[in-house]
Design a protein around this motif. Structure first.
Motif, mmCIF file in Angstrom:
data_model
loop_
_atom_site.group_PDB
_atom_site.id
_atom_site.type_symbol
_atom_site.label_atom_id
_atom_site.label_comp_id
_atom_site.label_asym_id
_atom_site.label_seq_id
_atom_site.Cartn_x
_atom_site.Cartn_y
_atom_site.Cartn_z
ATOM 1 N N PRO A 1 0.821 -1.215 0.000
ATOM 2 C CA PRO A 1 0.000 0.000 0.000
ATOM 3 C C PRO A 1 0.853 1.262 0.000
ATOM 4 O O PRO A 1 2.030 1.237 0.344
ATOM 5 N N SER A 2 0.191 2.346 -0.358
ATOM 6 C CA SER A 2 0.891 3.627 -0.436
ATOM 7 C C SER A 2 1.455 4.020 0.930
ATOM 8 O O SER A 2 0.803 3.862 1.954
ATOM 9 N N GLY A 3 2.675 4.477 0.933
ATOM 10 C CA GLY A 3 3.296 4.947 2.173
ATOM 11 C C GLY A 3 3.937 3.843 2.986
ATOM 12 O O GLY A 3 4.408 4.073 4.082
ATOM 13 N N CYS A 4 3.996 2.611 2.447
ATOM 14 C CA CYS A 4 4.537 1.517 3.237
ATOM 15 C C CYS A 4 6.060 1.471 3.198
ATOM 16 O O CYS A 4 6.693 0.736 3.936
ATOM 17 N N GLY A 5 6.670 2.237 2.322
ATOM 18 C CA GLY A 5 8.134 2.300 2.337
ATOM 19 C C GLY A 5 8.803 1.716 1.114
ATOM 20 O O GLY A 5 10.010 1.493 1.121
ATOM 21 N N LYS A 6 8.074 1.541 0.022
ATOM 22 C CA LYS A 6 8.645 0.917 -1.175
ATOM 23 C C LYS A 6 9.730 1.787 -1.794
ATOM 24 O O LYS A 6 10.849 1.329 -2.057
ATOM 25 N N THR A 7 9.369 3.053 -2.004
ATOM 26 C CA THR A 7 10.337 3.957 -2.620
ATOM 27 C C THR A 7 11.564 4.094 -1.740
ATOM 28 O O THR A 7 12.701 4.074 -2.220
ATOM 29 N N THR A 8 11.306 4.182 -0.435
ATOM 30 C CA THR A 8 12.423 4.299 0.499
ATOM 31 C C THR A 8 13.358 3.103 0.368
ATOM 32 O O THR A 8 14.584 3.255 0.316
ATOM 33 N N LEU A 9 12.774 1.923 0.290
ATOM 34 C CA LEU A 9 13.592 0.714 0.169
ATOM 35 C C LEU A 9 14.438 0.757 -1.108
ATOM 36 O O LEU A 9 15.643 0.500 -1.077
#
Ligand SMILES: Nc1ncnc2c1ncn2[C@@H]1O[C@H](COP(=O)(O)OP(=O)(O)OP(=O)(O)O)[C@@H](O)[C@H]1O
Ligand SMILES: [Mg+2]
Lengths: 1010, 254
Positions: B59-67
Motif C-alpha cells: 500500500p501507499s506509504g509503506c516504504g517501497k520507494t524508500t527501500l
C-alpha cells in the motif's frame, strides 16, 4: 524642485498609496505576498542588493550636483553676497582678458537707479522687479606686497589682488540690510579692509602695511581690519586668479588707479531677495539696465552681466549630469536584472501559483500577490540604494577634490567641494528608484500572471490561446507601421532621434512578423545585425550627428541599440558560439559531461541568457568607452606636448595695470634668470574692432561670462603682433593656406616680410565651437579698426590655423600679423607675453619662483609647458579613475545579478541535479557545471560589452574628437584586466551556489514528483 | 560483466563474484521531521539474485520507494548492512558510490526525470559521458539504444515535445544504455495508460532476457507483479511476505 522631480515624487506617492490601500483591503493576499520576503532572508537580501544599484547611482549623481551646487553657492555668498549684476564699460571681455577695466564718467550711468530699473522691468515683463541697491565702484586687479614692520622691505607678494573702492555712505544703503563690513568705520584715505583669504596669503593683520601698485605708481595702505569674505568684502570676478579682496574708499581707489574724481569703472546692482532668490530676477534686471544704458557712452557701450546667476549655475554645466548619463547604462542593466529575478521567482512558484488560481484566486489576485512582494522589495531597495548613493557621492566628492588639488596653487583659492546633501535629492532618488524597481516588477507580474492554470500546475510549457495570438499579430504589425512612420517622419523632418528610433522599431516589428513564418534564427540574425549596423553607422547621417552634439540622450540611445543588436545576434547564435566547445568535448572526453550540461542550460533558456548577457554588456559597454576615451586622450596629450608654444618652454605675463618694462635687461641683471633662460621673444597683443561684424551675432557658445553686448556694438578682436624670431621657429599648424605658399613655414615667414598679410586663428573656421567668429579663410580680407583713432586697415588673409591638438596653452589670439604692422596702430594699448626657452636641465619650479620674485611689482605670472601638461595629465587621470570607480559600482549589478540567478537556478533545478547525481554525476561535476555555465555566460556578456564598447568608442572618436593629433588607442592591458576582474568577481559569487548545488542529494530527484 | 565484478586492486583478478547481487541485512531507516519520526523501514532484510526480476508491492506509504532508494545507495540508512555484489554499499565514500551508480546501475523514475534542456539522445548519453566514454562512441551507443526502444526517429526532440510514454521509453533507454547490472525502477508504468505500460513492460522483459540484467521494480500494478520472478510485499515499513515460487523463469543462464 523641478517639474520632473515633482512628477516622479507624485507618481511614487500615488503608487505607494494605491498599493498600501489595496494591501489593507486584501489582508489574505498581503500575507501570501509578504510571507516570502521575510522568510527567505538571503533571497531577499540578494534581490534588494541587485535592485538598489540603480537608485544608488541616481542618488549619487544628484548628491554630487548638490555638493557642486553648494560649492557654487558658497562661492556666490563669499565673492558676491548682495551683488547680483555688474555693469562695466567693456564689451566682450574674454575669459582670460588681461586689459584694465575701462573707466567711464559717473554721469553716463546716472539713469540707472533702483526706481528706474523697477519701472523698466514693469514695462518689459509686466511685473515689477525690485532692486534694492545700485553701488558705484572702482575695481581692478593689481599686484600687492605686504611690507615688513617699520621698513619698505617686502615680506610677501601677490601677483593679483582685487581692489574695490566704494563710497562708504552709499555702501551703507546697498541691499536690504547693509553689508556687514559697512557697519565698520569709513577707512578713509589710507586705510583698507582686507579679506581673511588675502590676510592668510600675505600674513596680514590689523595694522600691517600693504603696498598696492597702480598704473601710476605704488601706494602704501594700513590694514584697518581683517574681515570675512561676505559679498563686497570678498568680491573677486569669476575665473580670476586674484588672491583676495582689498576694500577701500572710492577716492583712495581713484588715486591708486589714476581715475579723475567723477570716474568709475563698475556699477554693482543688488536685487531684492537673498543670495539665491535675488538672482532669479537677474535676466529681467539685465534687460532693463541694458535699455536704460542704450546709446550711452561711445562705441561698444555697456555690458551688464548677471554674475550671481552665472556663479550659482556654474555656467549651466553640472558634473553630476555626466555621472547620471554614465549611470543610465547601469540603471538599464539594473532593470533587466529586476525583470530577470522576478521572472525566475515567478517561474519557480508557477506550480504554487497555479494551484492558488485553481483554488480561488482570480488573475488580479495573482498579480496582487506578486505586486505586494515586489513593492516590499522596491521599498527596501530604494531606501538602501539612497543610503548607498550618499556614500557613493561622498566618494565622488572626495575623488574630485583630490583631482582638483593639482590646480589649487594656480588659483590661490579654496576649490574644495563641500560634501552636501539636499533632502530633496534623497527624496527624488528614492522615488525614482522605487518607481523603476516597482514598474519593472509590476509589468513582469502582469506578464507572468497570464499563466494557464493547467499548464502551471503540470509545469508544462504555455499554450497560447488563439484570441491573444491575433492580438499579438496586430501589435507586431502595428510596431512595424509605427516604426516605418517614425522613420519617414524622421527623414523628412531631419529629426535625428526619429531617424534612429524609427528604422530600429520597424526592424523589430518586421522580425517579429517574419519569425512567425520563417525559422527565427536566420531572421533574428539578419535583423539584429541590421540594428547593430544601423546604430553604428547612424552618425553618418547629419541630423543624428547634430542630435549627438546637442544632448547625451543620443549617445545613450545609440549605445543601447548597439548593445541590443550585439546581444540579440549572439543570443540567437549561441550554437555557433559554443561550437568551439563541442570540439573541445571531442578532444577531452573527461570534460564532455560537464560541458554538455553547462552549455545546454544557457542555450535552451535563451531569453534568460539574453537578459544576463545584456546586463553585463550594457555595463561593460560604458566602461570600455570610458577607458578608450582615456587612452585616446592621453595618446593625444603625449603628442601635443611637443607642439605646445611652438617649442618654447614657458611664458611670463604681467598684471593688467603694471606692464613689464625691460624684460631682457632685468633677466640679464638677475644671475639666476640669466643662467636659466636661454633666449626669449616678446609677443604683443591689443584689441581692435572688426567693423564689418556685429558683436551680437558672435556670442560665445559656452555662456555669458562675457555678458550681453550692447545693441549695435561691433565685434572686438585681439590683434597679435608676432616677431620674426617666433615666426621662424613656430610649429603651429595651418588648417588652410593660399596655394602660393608651399609650406606652413613659408606662410608664417611671409607675415614677417609683408605687414599687409594676416593669418587667422582657428575660431574663424566657422564651427563656433570654441569662440564664435565669422567664417573667413585664405584669400578673404578683413578690416580692422583702431578703437582710439578710428583708423581702418585692411589685411589680406593668407591662412587659417588648424584647431589645437586637444589641449593648447594659448598665447596667440584673434588676428595674427607681423611686427611691421605695429606702425599702423601707434596708439594701440598692447600687453606683452614673454616666451622663453630654458637652458637644459633647469628646474622650472625654481625658475618660476625667481620670475615671480623678480617681477612681483608687475604682478607677473609664468607658465611652463611641462608643469601644465603634468597637472593636466594628473587631473584627467584621476578624473577617469573616479569615473571608473563609479562604474565599478555599477558592475555590482552584473555580479549580484549572476549570483542571484545562479542561486535561484540551484533552487529551480534541484530535481534535475538530483537526477544527474542519481545517474552517476559526481559532486565535483555538478559544481563545475554551475561554475562553467556562469562563467561562460559572464564571459560572453563581458566580451559582447567590450566589443560593442569598442564600436561605440570608435564612433565617439570618429565624430566627437576633432583633434588631428588624436589616435584611436584600444587599451589592451586595461581592458584585459577589467574584463578578467569582472569575470573573476562574478565567478566568486557563483561558487557558493555551485557548492550548494553539488550538495543536493540524489534522492531529491525522486522526492519531487508530479 | 559490465564492471559489477570489479574488485579492489588487492583482490585477485579472474575470480568473479558469484553470490547474490543485492543483499540487505536488517536495515532500518527513519525520517525525522520537526514533529514526528517516521519509521519508513523497520528491520528489512532482502536478497536479490543476479538476473532476477523482483517486484516490490504494497500500500501507499509503506516504504517501497524508500527501500529502493536505500538499496540503490541514493539514500542513507540508520542501521543494517547492504551488500551490492558482495561490497558494503554504505561504507563506500560518496565518490565511489556515485561511480558505481554511473557504471553498474540504471534508474527509471516514476516521473521520468529527463533533463528538459537536453534532447532525447543527449539524455540517453549522460551515463556514458559521465563514465568517460568518448563523445562519438557515446552518440552511437545512445542512438542504438533509442532504436531498441523504438524512438530513433525522436532522437533530437526535447522531452517536452514527447508524450508521456515516449518520455518513459527515453528514460528506459537512459537506464539501460551502459548495460548496468541492476536496473531500479520506481513505478515505471505509474504514469502510463494500460496499453503503453504493456509496451514498456514487454520492453523491460525483453531486455532482461537478452542481457541477463537484474530488475528491481516498485509497482502497484498486479500485471507487473505477475511478470516478476518474485514479489516482495511490504506493509508499514516491513516486508510481510515473499511470493515464494517464481512467477516466471529467471533469465539467469538463459
Ligand atoms: N523525506 C521524507 N521526510 C519525511 N517522511 C518521509 C520522507 N520520504 C518518505 N517519508 C515517509 O516515509 C514513509 C514511506 O514513504 P515511501 O515514499 O517510501 O512510500 P511508498 O511506499 O513509496 O508510497 P507510494 O506508493 O505512495 O509511493 C511514508 O510514510 C512517508 O510519509
Ligand atoms: Mg513511492
Amino acid at each position: 524642485m523641478g517639474p520632473f522631480s515633482i512628477t516622479v515624487l507624485g507618481i511614487a506617492l500615488l503608487v505607494t498609496l494605491i498599493v498600501l490601500f489595496s494591501m489593507l483591503r486584501r489582508p489574505a493576499l498581503r500575507r501570501i505576498g509578504l510571507r516570502s520576503v521575510g522568510r527567505r532572508k538571503w533571497n531577499t537580501l540578494l534581490v534588494v542588493v541587485g535592485s538598489m544599484v540603480g537608485t544608488a547611482l541616481i542618488a549619487g549623481s544628484l548628491v554630487l550636483n548638490d555638493s557642486t551646487g553648494r560649492f557654487q553657492y558658497r562661492q556666490a555668498e563669499k565673492t558676491l553676497g548682495e551683488i547680483d549684476e555688474t555693469v562695466q564699460f567693456a564689451s566682450q571681455r574674454l575669459p582670460n582678458d588681461t586689459r584694465p577695466i575701462p573707466l567711464f564718467d559717473a554721469s553716463t550711468v546716472e539713469g540707472v537707479t533702483p526706481d528706474a530699473i523697477r519701472e523698466r522691468t514693469l514695462l518689459l515683463r509686466e511685473e515689477a522687479v525690485e532692486v534694492d541697491g545700485v553701488l558705484r565702484a572702482l575695481t581692478q586687479e593689481t599686484p600687492a606686497e605686504a611690507l615688513e614692520a617699520g621698513s619698505e622691505n617686502v615680506a610677501l607678494a601677490s601677483p593679483a589682488v582685487t581692489v574695490v573702492g566704494v563710497d562708504w555712505g552709499e555702501l551703507r544703503r546697498f541691499g536690504q540690510e547693509p553689508p556687514a563690513v559697512s557697519l565698520r568705520p569709513d577707512p578713509g584715505e589710507d586705510r583698507v579692509y582686507v579679506s581673511d583669504r588675502l590676510a592668510r596669503a600675505l600674513e596680514l593683520e590689523q595694522g600691517s602695511r600693504l603696498r598696492l601698485r597702480g598704473p601710476r605708481g605704488a601706494h602704501i595702505f594700513t590694514v584697518a581690519e581683517v574681515v570675512p569674505e561676505q559679498g563686497i568684502s570678498g568680491y573677486v570676478s569669476r575665473f580670476s586668479s586674484s588672491e583676495g579682496t582689498v576694500l577701500m574708499d572710492i577716492d583712495a581707489a581713484r588715486t591708486l588707479l589714476g581715475a579723475s574724481p567723477s570716474q568709475l569703472n563698475t556699477l554693482l546692482i543688488s536685487n531684492a531677495g537673498d543670495v539665491v532668490s535675488g538672482a532669479e530676477n537677474s535676466p529681467a534686471v539685465v534687460d532693463a539696465t541694458q535699455q536704460l544704458l542704450e546709446g550711452k557712452g561711445p562705441g561698444g557701450g555697456f555690458q551688464v552681466s548677471q554674475v550671481k546667476k552665472d556663479t550659482l549655475e556654474g555656467g549651466g554645466f553640472q558634473i553630476g549630469d555626466i555621472f547620471l548619463m554614465i549611470s543610465s547604462f547601469a540603471i538599464l542593466a539594473g532593470i533587466l536584472l529586476i525583470i530577470n529575478i522576478y521572472t525566475m521567482l515567478a517561474e519557480e512558484r508557477k506550480g504554487e501559483m497555479g494551484i492558488l488560481r485553481a483554488v480561488a484566486l482570480k488573475r488580479g489576485g495573482l498579480v496582487r500577490v506578486f505586486v505586494y512582494e515586489g513593492y516590499a522589495y522596491s521599498v527596501l531597495a530604494s531606501l538602501l540604494g539612497t543610503l548607498v548613493g550618499v556614500g557613493v557621492a561622498a566618494g565622488l566628492v572626495w575623488g574630485l577634490n583630490r583631482a582638483a588639488a593639482v590646480f589649487a596653487d594656480l588659483f590661490n583659492a579654496d576649490l574644495t567641494i563641500p560634501f552636501y546633501v539636499r533632502p530633496q535629492s534623497l527624496v527624488i532618488a528614492a522615488s525614482a528608484g522605487l518607481l523603476i524597481t516597482f514598474l519593472s516588477v509590476f509589468f513582469t507580474s502582469l506578464r507572468i500572471s497570464r499563466l494557464n492554470i493547467v499548464t502551471a500546475i503540470r509545469d508544462l510549457p504555455e499554450q497560447r490561446p488563439l484570441r491573444r495570438s491575433v492580438l499579438r499579430l496586430a501589435l507586431q504589425a502595428l510596431l512595424l507601421c509605427v516604426g516605418l512612420l517614425l522613420a519617414v517622419a524622421g527623414f523628412t523632418l531631419e529629426n535625428g532621434y526619429l531617424m534612429l528610433i524609427g528604422p530600429v522599431l520597424a526592424l523589430f516589428g518586421l522580425g517579429l512578423l517574419l519569425s512567425r513564418v520563417l525559422p527565427p534564427r536566420p531572421v533574428w540574425t539578419l535583423l539584429s545585425a541590421g540594428v547593430l549596423g544601423y546604430a553604428y553607422f547612424a552618425n553618418e547621417l547629419e541630423p543624428v550627428r547634430r542630435a549627438n552634439e546637442e544632448s547625451p540622450a543620443m549617445f545613450f540611445l545609440e549605445g543601447f541599440f548597439i548593445v541590443l543588436g550585439a546581444v540579440l545576434l549572439v543570443t540567437f547564435n549561441l550554437g555557433v558560439v559554443f561550437a568551439g566547445l563541442r570540439a573541445l568535448m571531442r578532444r577531452m572526453p573527461g570534460l564532455a559531461s560537464i560541458l554538455r550540461i553547462a552549455v545546454a542550460y544557457p542555450s535552451s533558456r535563451r531569453a534568460r541568457t539574453g537578459f544576463t548577457l545584456a546586463m553585463f554588456a550594457l555595463i561593460l559597454y560604458i566602461v570600455t568607452i570610458s577607458s578608450i576615451f582615456n587612452s585616446t586622450q592621453s595618446a593625444a596629450t603625449e603628442r601635443t606636448r611637443n607642439n605646445q608654444l611652438s617649442g618654447y618652454d614657458g611664458f611670463t605675463q604681467s598684471g593688467p595695470v603694471t606692464p613689464i618694462q625691460n624684460f631682457g635687461g632685468r633677466v640679464e641683471d638677475n644671475p639666476v634668470l640669466r643662467d636659466a633662460i636661454e633666449d626669449y621673444t616678446e609677443l604683443r597683443a591689443g584689441q581692435v574692432e572688426l567693423p564689418e561684424y556685429d558683436a551680437a551675432q558672435y556670442q560665445t557658445p559656452f555662456g555669458p561670462p562675457t555678458g550681453t553686448p550692447a545693441p549695435g556694438a561691433k565685434l572686438l578682436e585681439y590683434l597679435t603682433f608676432v616677431p620674426a624670431g617666433y615666426l621662424a621657429s613656430t610649429t603651429d599648424e595651418l588648417g588652410e593656406r593660399l596655394p602660393e605658399h608651399d609650406s606652413d613655414r613659408e606662410a608664417w615667414e611671409a607675415l614677417g616680410r609683408d605687414p599687409s598679410l594676416a593669418i587667422l586663428t582657428f575660431p574663424y573656421n566657422g564651427d563656433r565651437e570654441f569662440l564664435a567668429r565669422p567664417k573667413l579663410g585664405p584669400g578673404d580680407s578683413i578690416v580692422l579698426r583702431d578703437p582710439v583713432t578710428g583708423k581702418k586697415v585692411e589685411k589680406k588673409v593668407i591662412a587659417r590655423m588648424a584647431p589645437p591638438s586637444g589641449f593648447a596653452l594659448g598665447v596667440i589670439n584673434g588676428v595674427i600679423v607681423g611686427e611691421g604692422a605695429r606702425e599702423e596702430f601707434p596708439s594701440l594699448n598692447t600687453q606683452s607675453t614673454f616666451l622663453f626657452h630654458l637652458q637644459g636641465g633647469v628646474d622650472p619650479v625654481a625658475v618660476n619662483r625667481e620670475l615671480k620674485r623678480e617681477f612681483a611689482a608687475n604682478g607677473a605670472q609664468s607658465f611652463f609647458v611641462e608643469d601644465i601638461i603634468g597637472r593636466l595629465e594628473a587631473f584627467t587621470g584621476t578624473f577617469i579613475r573616479i569615473v571608473q570607480a563609479f562604474l565599478a559600482f555599477g558592475l555590482i549589478v552584473g555580479v549580484a545579478g549572476l549570483a542571484v540567478i545562479s542561486a535561484r537556478a540551484v533552487h529551480e533545478r534541484r530535481r534535475e541535479i538530483g537526477t544527474l547525481r542519481a545517474v552517476g554525476f559526481p559532486r565535483q561535476d555538478i559544481r563545475w557545471q554551475f561554475i562553467v555555465e556562469s562563467s561562460l555566460v559572464a564571459l560572453l556578456g563581458i566580451l559582447i560589452g567590450i566589443a560593442s564598447g569598442t564600436l561605440g568608442g570608435y564612433n565617439l572618436f570618429r565624430f566627437a574628437v576633432d583633434n588631428p593629433d588624436a589616435r584611436f588607442v584600444f587599451p589592451w592591458v586595461e581592458m584585459t584586466l577589467i574584463g578578467l576582474g569582472v569575470w573573476v568577481a562574478s565567478l566568486a559569487f557563483t561558487v557558493v551556489p555551485a557548492i550548494r548545488a553539488s550538495q543536493v542529494a540524489p534522492v531529491e530527484a525522486l522526492r519531487y514528483q508530479g | 560483466m559490465f564492471g559489477i565484478g570489479r574488485r579492489k586492486k588487492s583482490e585477485p583478478d579472474g575470480a568473479p563474484y558469484t553470490g547474490p547481487i543485492v543483499e540487505a541485512r536488517s536495515i532500518n531507516k527513519s525520517y525525522r521531521t520537526e514533529e514526528v519520526v517516521v519509521h519508513a523501514l523497520r528491520d528489512v532484510s532482502l536478497t536479490v539474485e543476479r538476473g532476477e526480476i523482483v517486484a516490490i508491492m504494497g500500500p501507499s506509504g509503506c516504504g517501497k520507494t524508500t527501500l529502493l532508494n536505500v538499496l540503490s545507495g541514493l539514500d542513507s540508512i540508520d542501521s543494517g548492512e547492504i551488500l551490492i555484489a558482495g561490497e558494503p554499499l554504505h561504507k563506500m565514500g560518496d565518490g565511489r558510490r556515485t561511480e558505481y551508480r554511473a557504471k553498474s546501475m540504471g534508474f527509471i523514475f516514476q516521473s521520468f526525470n529527463l533533463m528538459p534542456v537536453l534532447s532525447s539522445v543527449e539524455n540517453v548519453e549522460l551515463p556514458l559521458l559521465v563514465s568517460g566514454v568518448p563523445v562519438d562512441r557515446a552518440r552511437k551507443m545512445a542512438l542504438a539504444t533509442l532504436d531498441q526502444v523504438g524512438l530513433a526517429h525522436r532522437a533530437n526532440h526535447r522531452p517536452n515535445q514527447l508524450s508521456g510514454g515516449q518520455q518513459q521509453r527515453v528514460a528506459i533507454a537512459r537506464a539501460l544504455v551502459n548495460s548496468p547490472a541492476i536496473v531500479w525502477a520506481d513505478e515505471p508504468t505509474g504514469n502510463l495508460d494500460s496499453d503503453t505500460s504493456r509496451e514498456v513492460l514487454d520492453l523491460l522483459l525483453g531486455l532482461n532476457r537478452e542481457n541477463g540484467q537484474t530488475f528491481v521494480i516498485v509497482t502497484h500494478d498486479p500485471g507487473v507483479g505477475s511478470l516478476a520472478n518474485r514479489i516482495v510485499n511490504m506493509k508499514d515499513g516491513r516486508i510481510v511476505a515473499y511470493s515464494e515460487e517464481p512467477q516466471r523463469e529467471a533469465a539467469v543462464g538463459a
